[in-house]
Scaffold this motif. Structure first.
Motif, PDB file in Angstrom:
ATOM      1  N   GLU A  42      47.523 -16.302  23.419  1.00 17.45           N
ATOM      2  CA  GLU A  42      47.750 -14.889  23.150  1.00 17.45           C
ATOM      3  C   GLU A  42      47.207 -14.480  21.792  1.00 17.45           C
ATOM      4  O   GLU A  42      46.775 -13.344  21.609  1.00 17.45           O
ATOM      5  N   LYS A  43      47.216 -15.384  20.822  1.00 14.86           N
ATOM      6  CA  LYS A  43      46.714 -15.043  19.493  1.00 14.86           C
ATOM      7  C   LYS A  43      45.222 -14.706  19.543  1.00 14.86           C
ATOM      8  O   LYS A  43      44.755 -13.800  18.848  1.00 14.86           O
ATOM      9  N   LEU A  46      44.719 -11.258  20.828  1.00 15.82           N
ATOM     10  CA  LEU A  46      44.960 -10.315  19.743  1.00 15.82           C
ATOM     11  C   LEU A  46      43.770 -10.284  18.790  1.00 15.82           C
ATOM     12  O   LEU A  46      43.324  -9.214  18.361  1.00 15.82           O
ATOM     13  N   PHE A  47      43.229 -11.434  18.464  1.00 16.74           N
ATOM     14  CA  PHE A  47      42.052 -11.540  17.595  1.00 16.74           C
ATOM     15  C   PHE A  47      40.880 -10.748  18.172  1.00 16.74           C
ATOM     16  O   PHE A  47      40.188 -10.019  17.449  1.00 16.74           O
ATOM     17  N   ASN A 211      52.321  -7.484  18.853  1.00 15.56           N
ATOM     18  CA  ASN A 211      52.168  -8.942  18.801  1.00 15.56           C
ATOM     19  C   ASN A 211      52.093  -9.505  17.383  1.00 15.56           C
ATOM     20  O   ASN A 211      51.599 -10.614  17.200  1.00 15.56           O
ATOM     21  N   HIS A 212      52.595  -8.756  16.402  1.00 13.19           N
ATOM     22  CA  HIS A 212      52.511  -9.228  15.016  1.00 13.19           C
ATOM     23  C   HIS A 212      53.283 -10.537  14.810  1.00 13.19           C
ATOM     24  O   HIS A 212      52.995 -11.302  13.893  1.00 13.19           O
ATOM     25  N   LEU A 214      52.990 -13.099  16.425  1.00  8.21           N
ATOM     26  CA  LEU A 214      52.117 -14.245  16.689  1.00  8.21           C
ATOM     27  C   LEU A 214      51.363 -14.696  15.436  1.00  8.21           C
ATOM     28  O   LEU A 214      50.808 -15.796  15.413  1.00  8.21           O
ATOM     29  N   LEU A 215      51.348 -13.839  14.419  1.00 10.86           N
ATOM     30  CA  LEU A 215      50.504 -14.087  13.250  1.00 10.86           C
ATOM     31  C   LEU A 215      51.289 -14.723  12.114  1.00 10.86           C
ATOM     32  O   LEU A 215      52.491 -14.540  11.975  1.00 10.86           O
ATOM     33  N   SER A 216      50.549 -15.445  11.289  1.00  6.04           N
ATOM     34  CA  SER A 216      51.098 -16.006  10.054  1.00  6.04           C
ATOM     35  C   SER A 216      50.059 -15.843   8.959  1.00  6.04           C
ATOM     36  O   SER A 216      48.911 -15.455   9.216  1.00  6.04           O
ATOM     37  N   ASP A 219      46.577 -17.282   9.328  1.00  2.00           N
ATOM     38  CA  ASP A 219      45.591 -16.669  10.221  1.00  2.00           C
ATOM     39  C   ASP A 219      44.671 -15.683   9.493  1.00  2.00           C
ATOM     40  O   ASP A 219      43.670 -15.238  10.057  1.00  2.00           O
TER      41      ASP A 219
END
Length: 277
Positions: A42-43, A46-47, A211-212, A214-216, A219
């Motif tokens: 999923e990341k 989003l990318f 979907n924020h 999913l991020l760190s 990334d």
């Protein structure tokens, strides 16, 4: 820092920038690139959406004078600025509404290489048909963006909804749709550019909001590299495309779509390439 991952991000950014504004489907190419580069999850989806904003920055920078004159003219009630803004807003609304309502099922069901390949072929055939009509003498009635009526913008916006199917191509739908609706080739191309600004910024903002989680912080380099690569490659591509449409048809893109889509289906059927990410 994972240099291989950054290299893959740069490749994805270049793919996005080179395909966003020509009628070959950037989303379709990104899905295929992610499959080949083995970037699942999923990341990465989003990318793929977020780096589209890099391509939009190319339009904003290339059309900065038009953007500024429009922003400056709106408070004064300038008729050209108001009409231009209204047309872009009207053209943006149908796809924004359908995307908001159905993007989840669309991603779950249609974001796969075989759907993309089929859409490539179907879109190529539509381009050949549209260009054949042009060759038979179909005359454009709209020579400038500022000559467009709100009904013209709405019709192009409705056609843009077809591009929610990955592989169809947002730019292809709006450019070819615009030509079939009476816009000349350059006007249809430029209106497609301007429609991309709210469509792609809106899609990126919505996806980030949803979907924020999913991020760190780790990334950030990957997303930054993808954004910059998309911006630079789109800047080059848009300048080239504007020169191209002044003297050429979109037939080469149609045959590219048909041949590439056929190759994807053939290699998938033969088991020669695993297109699953």
């Amino acid at each position: 820092m994972d240099l291989i991952l950054l290299l893959k991000a740069a490749i994805m950014g270049v793919v996005e920038g080179l395909t966003e504004f020509i009628p070959v489907s950037s989303t379709g190419h990104l899905i295929l690139a992610a499959a080949l580069l083995k970037m699942p999850g999923e990341k990465i989806k989003l990318f793929e959406v977020v780096i589209q904003t890099g391509a939009i920055l190319a339009i904003v920078s290339l059309y900065a004078e038009r953007m500024w004159s429009t922003l400056a003219g709106l408070p004064r009630g300038d008729r050209v600025a108001v009409r231009f803004t209204a047309n872009v807003s009207i053209g943006f609304f149908p796809a924004a509404l359908l995307g908001f309502l159905f993007i989840g099922p669309i991603k779950a069901v249609l974001f796969n290489p075989l759907v993309v390949a089929s859409s490539f072929i179907a879109g190529g055939l539509v381009i050949l048909w549209a260009e054949r009509l042009q060759a038979q003498g179909a005359r454009a009635r709209i020579e400038q963006i500022d000559d467009m009526r709100w009904t013209d913008a709405l019709k192009v916006g409705l056609v843009q909804c077809v591009a929610l199917i990955p592989g169809v191509s947002r730019s292809g739908a709006t450019i070819i749709g615009g030509m079939l609706l009476g816009l000349n080739r350059r006007t249809a191309t430029e209106f497609s550019f301007f429609l991309a600004i709210p469509v792609l910024f809106g899609a990126a903002a919505y996806d980030l909001y949803k979907n924020h989680h999913l991020l760190s912080r780790a990334d950030i380099p990957m997303f930054a590299v993808g954004l910059v690569a998309a911006w630079l490659s789109a800047w080059v591509c848009v300048r080239w495309l504007l020169r191209f449409v002044s003297t050429h048809t979109f037939v080469p893109f149609a045959w590219y779509r048909i041949v590439f889509g056929g190759l994807i289906l053939l290699t998938a059927w033969g088991g020669w390439i695993d297109w699953t990410p």
